[in-house]
Design an enzyme around this catalytic site. Structure first.
Site, PDB file in Angstrom:
ATOM      1  N   ASN A   1      48.939  29.027  63.288  1.00  0.00           N
ATOM      2  CA  ASN A   1      48.322  27.779  62.403  1.00  0.00           C
ATOM      3  C   ASN A   1      47.843  28.896  61.430  1.00  0.00           C
ATOM      4  OD1 ASN A   1      46.051  25.928  61.791  1.00  0.00           O
ATOM      5  ND2 ASN A   1      47.523  25.488  61.119  1.00  0.00           N
TER       6      ASN A   1
ATOM      7  N   SER B   1      41.468  26.324  63.863  1.00  0.00           N
ATOM      8  CA  SER B   1      42.850  25.953  63.710  1.00  0.00           C
ATOM      9  C   SER B   1      42.169  24.091  64.015  1.00  0.00           C
ATOM     10  CB  SER B   1      44.286  26.038  64.565  1.00  0.00           C
ATOM     11  OG  SER B   1      44.340  27.726  64.340  1.00  0.00           O
TER      12      SER B   1
ATOM     13  N   ALA C   1      42.226  32.705  57.476  1.00  0.00           N
ATOM     14  CA  ALA C   1      41.479  33.556  56.739  1.00  0.00           C
ATOM     15  C   ALA C   1      41.158  34.473  57.266  1.00  0.00           C
ATOM     16  CB  ALA C   1      40.510  32.834  55.839  1.00  0.00           C
ATOM     17  N   GLY C   2      40.210  34.175  59.025  1.00  0.00           N
ATOM     18  CA  GLY C   2      39.894  34.104  59.566  1.00  0.00           C
ATOM     19  C   GLY C   2      41.205  35.123  60.454  1.00  0.00           C
ATOM     20  N   HIS C   3      42.021  34.561  60.846  1.00  0.00           N
ATOM     21  CA  HIS C   3      43.944  35.921  60.913  1.00  0.00           C
ATOM     22  C   HIS C   3      43.946  36.177  60.324  1.00  0.00           C
ATOM     23  CE1 HIS C   3      44.404  31.785  63.320  1.00  0.00           C
ATOM     24  NE2 HIS C   3      44.519  32.196  64.226  1.00  0.00           N
TER      25      HIS C   3
ATOM     26  N   MET D   1      35.352  29.277  60.854  1.00  0.00           N
ATOM     27  CA  MET D   1      36.792  28.577  61.357  1.00  0.00           C
ATOM     28  C   MET D   1      37.882  28.772  62.215  1.00  0.00           C
ATOM     29  SD  MET D   1      38.313  30.969  57.843  1.00  0.00           S
ATOM     30  CE  MET D   1      37.083  30.730  55.921  1.00  0.00           C
TER      31      MET D   1
END
Ligand code: PAF
Length: 284
Positions: free
Chosen positions: A33, A189, A36-38, A187
């Protein structure tokens, strides 16, 4: 199309081939899921490595019995599209049998004492044992040279630092900045669980952390800062697990001492539990 591997022998062969070619391997472990952070963690890993592996595995052992394991959002197609754009080279998607070949009951468990039992660990018993166990397994599978984790999960990062140091994993840890929505909400999920009303209240968590920082810098006593933060969050409609200021090593901060600090909060809006933190420095 990004390469997806689901079997350990294939993963090992790919990593071994990269290493034979003298390539540095970067790694970003995730539960999918992806947002942008990932993706920013993929860029961070890429800045210190020639190839980047991202894993997606929703790890059952880090969820408590009443938590959201079953409904944790799973969005494989969108994840693959995003990873492609983010510059990931390989997606590692192990099955539960690969991660826990003897079954969960018989799995080796890792535990970092002390720091695993406070704050998140006190409210989510066994959570960090599950995190450490799965991250150690992933490290052993991927054998990365560098691995990137987000600062949003501040305590998780500290627990993993401890584990990497104590078990002498030859892995450089990178810490990615927390990415925020325009209104300051970190941010996550889990933000998508929020109703429209809850979503409009949620940025109050970050605003409260900013107030905590400002009040500490202004010299207010720590217990006053913490109790004002709790009241503020409760008035906004949160059920608060904790709202505290700690040293960077998550120890209780002595009053009137200098040094790096972190304000951390965890609170629920309806059924959704949000966490966030803000690092700052108490100067002279
Ligand atoms: O931060 C997460 O997404 C998870 O805790 C991690 C590190 C992927 C372990 O399952």
């Amino acid at each position: 199309m990004i390469d997806t591997i689901t079997g350990l022998p294939d993963l090992r062969a790919r990593i071994a081939a990269w290493k034979r070619d003298g390539l540095r391997v970067g790694f970003v472990p995730t539960m999918g899921n992806l947002h942008a952070g990932h993706h920013s963690l993929v860029s961070l890993a890429r800045s210190r490595a020639d190839r980047v592996v991202v894993s997606i595995f929703v790890n059952p052992t880090q969820f408590g019995p009443s938590e959201d394991y079953a409904r944790y959002p799973r969005t494989p197609e969108a994840d693959v599209r995003g990873l492609q754009e983010a510059g990931c080279d390989l997606l590692w998607q192990p099955t539960a049998d690969t991660m826990y070949p003897l079954g969960i009951e018989r799995a080796v468990q890792l535990r970092v004492p002390g720091i695993s039992d406070v704050l998140e660990g006190a409210h989510r018993r066994g959570h960090f044992d599950g995190v450490c166990t799965v991250v150690a397994k992933l490290f052993s599978q991927v054998q990365p040279d560098v691995a990137a984790f987000g600062r949003k999960d501040y305590q998780q990062l500290e627990v993993i630092r401890h584990m990497v140091s104590d078990l002498s994993f030859p892995i450089e840890l990178l810490a990615g900045q927390t990415l925020r929505e325009d209104d300051g909400l970190a941010m996550s999920s889990r933000n998508q669980y929020l109703s429209t009303d809850e979503r409009s209240v949620a940025p109050e968590l970050y605003r409260t952390l900013q107030r905590m920082r400002d009040a500490c810098v202004a010299g207010n006593a720590m217990h006053e800062v913490e109790s004002a933060a709790r009241s503020r969050l409760e008035a906004a409609g949160f059920v608060v697990d904790y709202a505290v200021v700690r040293t960077s090593g998550l120890e209780v901060a002595e009053p009137a001492t200098e040094g790096p600090r972190v304000a951390l909060a965890a609170a629920r809006l309806g059924p959704t539990r949000l966490i966030d933190n803000l690092e700052f420095d108490l100067g002279a």
